[in-house]
Write a protein that holds these residues in place. Structure first.
Motif, PDB file in Angstrom:
ATOM      1  N   ARG A   1       0.818  -1.216   0.000  1.00 33.89           N
ATOM      2  CA  ARG A   1       0.000   0.000   0.000  1.00 33.89           C
ATOM      3  C   ARG A   1       0.849   1.263   0.000  1.00 33.89           C
ATOM      4  O   ARG A   1       0.512   2.240  -0.661  1.00 33.89           O
ATOM      5  CB  ARG A   1      -0.919  -0.009   1.216  1.00 33.89           C
ATOM      6  CG  ARG A   1      -1.957  -1.104   1.090  1.00 33.89           C
ATOM      7  CD  ARG A   1      -2.920  -1.005   2.217  1.00 33.89           C
ATOM      8  NE  ARG A   1      -4.030  -1.907   2.025  1.00 33.89           N
ATOM      9  CZ  ARG A   1      -5.168  -1.783   2.686  1.00 33.89           C
ATOM     10  NH1 ARG A   1      -5.318  -0.796   3.551  1.00 33.89           N
ATOM     11  NH2 ARG A   1      -6.143  -2.630   2.475  1.00 33.89           N
TER      12      ARG A   1
ATOM     13  N   TYR B   1      -2.315   5.588  -0.542  1.00 34.80           N
ATOM     14  CA  TYR B   1      -2.637   5.750   0.868  1.00 34.80           C
ATOM     15  C   TYR B   1      -1.641   6.717   1.469  1.00 34.80           C
ATOM     16  O   TYR B   1      -0.475   6.707   1.108  1.00 34.80           O
ATOM     17  CB  TYR B   1      -2.517   4.406   1.596  1.00 34.80           C
ATOM     18  CG  TYR B   1      -3.530   3.382   1.163  1.00 34.80           C
ATOM     19  CD1 TYR B   1      -4.731   3.242   1.851  1.00 34.80           C
ATOM     20  CD2 TYR B   1      -3.281   2.559   0.082  1.00 34.80           C
ATOM     21  CE1 TYR B   1      -5.668   2.298   1.462  1.00 34.80           C
ATOM     22  CE2 TYR B   1      -4.204   1.607  -0.320  1.00 34.80           C
ATOM     23  CZ  TYR B   1      -5.407   1.475   0.375  1.00 34.80           C
ATOM     24  OH  TYR B   1      -6.323   0.547  -0.005  1.00 34.80           O
TER      25      TYR B   1
ATOM     26  N   VAL C   1      -5.107   0.477   9.535  1.00 34.27           N
ATOM     27  CA  VAL C   1      -5.764  -0.643   8.855  1.00 34.27           C
ATOM     28  C   VAL C   1      -6.615  -1.430   9.837  1.00 34.27           C
ATOM     29  O   VAL C   1      -7.764  -1.786   9.550  1.00 34.27           O
ATOM     30  CB  VAL C   1      -4.730  -1.577   8.177  1.00 34.27           C
ATOM     31  CG1 VAL C   1      -5.420  -2.811   7.612  1.00 34.27           C
ATOM     32  CG2 VAL C   1      -4.010  -0.843   7.057  1.00 34.27           C
ATOM     33  N   CYS C   2      -6.074  -1.678  11.037  1.00 39.80           N
ATOM     34  CA  CYS C   2      -6.827  -2.420  12.052  1.00 39.80           C
ATOM     35  C   CYS C   2      -8.109  -1.698  12.440  1.00 39.80           C
ATOM     36  O   CYS C   2      -9.160  -2.307  12.586  1.00 39.80           O
ATOM     37  CB  CYS C   2      -5.977  -2.652  13.296  1.00 39.80           C
ATOM     38  SG  CYS C   2      -4.892  -4.052  13.091  1.00 39.80           S
TER      39      CYS C   2
ATOM     40  N   THR D   1      -9.769   0.768  10.643  1.00 42.62           N
ATOM     41  CA  THR D   1     -10.750   1.024   9.602  1.00 42.62           C
ATOM     42  C   THR D   1     -11.247  -0.251   8.916  1.00 42.62           C
ATOM     43  O   THR D   1     -12.404  -0.337   8.540  1.00 42.62           O
ATOM     44  CB  THR D   1     -10.189   1.967   8.521  1.00 42.62           C
ATOM     45  OG1 THR D   1      -8.974   1.399   8.017  1.00 42.62           O
ATOM     46  CG2 THR D   1      -9.898   3.340   9.082  1.00 42.62           C
ATOM     47  N   GLU D   2     -10.360  -1.238   8.756  1.00 41.68           N
ATOM     48  CA  GLU D   2     -10.765  -2.416   7.994  1.00 41.68           C
ATOM     49  C   GLU D   2     -10.754  -3.694   8.811  1.00 41.68           C
ATOM     50  O   GLU D   2     -11.118  -4.755   8.322  1.00 41.68           O
ATOM     51  CB  GLU D   2      -9.841  -2.591   6.779  1.00 41.68           C
ATOM     52  CG  GLU D   2      -9.759  -1.352   5.921  1.00 41.68           C
ATOM     53  CD  GLU D   2      -8.666  -1.471   4.875  1.00 41.68           C
ATOM     54  OE1 GLU D   2      -8.648  -2.488   4.161  1.00 41.68           O
ATOM     55  OE2 GLU D   2      -7.824  -0.558   4.781  1.00 41.68           O
TER      56      GLU D   2
ATOM     57  N   ALA E   1      -7.854  -7.558   7.281  1.00 41.12           N
ATOM     58  CA  ALA E   1      -7.281  -6.916   6.087  1.00 41.12           C
ATOM     59  C   ALA E   1      -5.766  -7.077   6.051  1.00 41.12           C
ATOM     60  O   ALA E   1      -5.154  -7.059   4.990  1.00 41.12           O
ATOM     61  CB  ALA E   1      -7.652  -5.441   6.052  1.00 41.12           C
TER      62      ALA E   1
ATOM     63  N   SER F   1      -4.837  -9.908   3.999  1.00 39.54           N
ATOM     64  CA  SER F   1      -5.417  -9.977   2.662  1.00 39.54           C
ATOM     65  C   SER F   1      -4.349 -10.459   1.696  1.00 39.54           C
ATOM     66  O   SER F   1      -3.171 -10.093   1.819  1.00 39.54           O
ATOM     67  CB  SER F   1      -5.948  -8.604   2.234  1.00 39.54           C
ATOM     68  OG  SER F   1      -4.894  -7.681   2.151  1.00 39.54           O
TER      69      SER F   1
ATOM     70  N   SER G   1      -6.516  -3.068  -3.128  1.00 41.76           N
ATOM     71  CA  SER G   1      -7.952  -2.771  -3.020  1.00 41.76           C
ATOM     72  C   SER G   1      -8.757  -3.993  -2.592  1.00 41.76           C
ATOM     73  O   SER G   1      -9.445  -4.590  -3.409  1.00 41.76           O
ATOM     74  CB  SER G   1      -8.477  -2.214  -4.340  1.00 41.76           C
ATOM     75  OG  SER G   1      -7.765  -2.768  -5.424  1.00 41.76           O
TER      76      SER G   1
ATOM     77  N   HIS H   1     -11.343  -4.077  -0.862  1.00 40.46           N
ATOM     78  CA  HIS H   1     -12.784  -3.819  -0.854  1.00 40.46           C
ATOM     79  C   HIS H   1     -13.441  -4.149  -2.190  1.00 40.46           C
ATOM     80  O   HIS H   1     -14.639  -4.348  -2.268  1.00 40.46           O
ATOM     81  CB  HIS H   1     -13.053  -2.357  -0.490  1.00 40.46           C
ATOM     82  CG  HIS H   1     -12.153  -1.422  -1.233  1.00 40.46           C
ATOM     83  ND1 HIS H   1     -10.853  -1.153  -0.813  1.00 40.46           N
ATOM     84  CD2 HIS H   1     -12.319  -0.724  -2.381  1.00 40.46           C
ATOM     85  CE1 HIS H   1     -10.285  -0.309  -1.671  1.00 40.46           C
ATOM     86  NE2 HIS H   1     -11.148  -0.043  -2.624  1.00 40.46           N
TER      87      HIS H   1
END
Length: 285
Positions: free
Chosen positions: A131, A137, A149-150, A152-153, A157, A160, A229, A231
């Motif tokens: 990222r 980002y 990241v922890c 928000t996602e 994630a 991923s 990405s 999402h």
């Protein structure tokens, strides 16, 4: 250091060789990530965007040091990662092959096994690194990125692209170790005993690296998309479908040149330095 456990020595040798190669080849990695995440809509009809174009545009917009974006997560990943890899490799090899050299398939399994252990351990940092390099980002630091990241996602994630990463790294390392050990065993003894041994080993490493890189390139493209990405794609198969629809088969080999250059140089360098250091410490690598 007389008392250090051999696996710890392998860890140190691996980490040291990882540090040198990470600094040297980070720009290639950044260029690769950008090449893979370029949208086709950027310049419709403007031919193919190559490595040099991306390289120059990064230097223009983000200055020369922009090429080293992602070097801090690269370090955080590489130093323990390469260390875990070599110490796992060393321990497995000592355990199963103390008395004989592993055959081609066994060498492949050794490489793949060691890589999988290191890959799972270091995956969160890999996600952050990809990222950072994608330039999409704005993270301040590695720790800040992990936190954001922890929050928000969710922690998931951070893992991923696990499948894509293992599909890429385990075969890469397996194929690499297999080709490398085969190539080295074909060297005549007057070379392997001489002062040119490191150079010969490096060349074997280069050949092994190019072959392994090309075979695993599609998995690398998939991994980059999943991690940049998450999402957009529910499953790995969705990514494969998307790349194929966007770019056709060629899409799976995007960034192959900078990646095979970097992977090959890094692997060849890491192994050569590792073997030299191990020999200095009087250990058979």
């Amino acid at each position: 250091s007389e008392y250090a456990h051999p696996a710890i020595k392998a860890f140190m040798c691996g980490s040291l060789s990882g540090t040198c190669s990470t600094l040297l080849f980070q720009p290639l990695d950044l260029v690769k990530t950008r090449l893979q995440t370029l949208q086709n809509s950027v310049h419709p009809g403007s031919g193919r965007v190559g490595m040099v174009t991306v390289f120059l545009s990064v230097v223009r917009t983000e200055k020369l040091l922009g090429l080293w974006k992602g070097v801090s997560p690269s370090f955080v990943r590489c130093i323990p990662g390469v260390g875990i890899y070599f110490s796992t490799y060393f321990s497995l090899k000592q355990h199963f092959f103390s008395d004989r050299a592993p055959g081609p398939v066994e060498a492949m399994l050794l490489g793949a096994g060691a890589r999988s252990v290191a890959g799972v351990c270091m995956l969160p940092v890999t996600v952050i690194k990809t990222r950072f390099e994608s330039g999409r980002y704005n993270y301040g630091s590695v720790a800040g990125a992990l936190r954001s990241v922890c929050q928000t996602e969710g922690p998931r994630a951070l893992f991923s692209g696990l499948t894509a990463t293992l599909m890429r790294d385990a075969p890469f390392s397996g194929i690499y170790v297999m080709f490398y050990s085969q190539a080295k065993s074909t060297l005549p003894s007057e070379i392997s005993q001489s002062a040119y041994a490191p150079l010969a080993n490096f060349s074997c490493g280069v050949v092994a690296g190019v072959l392994a890189s090309l075979i695993t390139q599609p998995a690398d493209v998939v991994k980059t998309h999943v991690q940049v990405s998450p999402h957009l794609f529910k499953r790995t198969t969705d990514v494969v479908h998307y790349i194929y629809m966007e770019h056709g088969l060629v899409g799976f080999f995007r960034g192959a040149v900078p990646r095979s250059l970097r992977r090959t140089m890094m692997a060849a360098m890491a192994w050569t330095v590792y073997e030299q250091l191990m020999a200095r410490m009087g250990l058979k690598s």
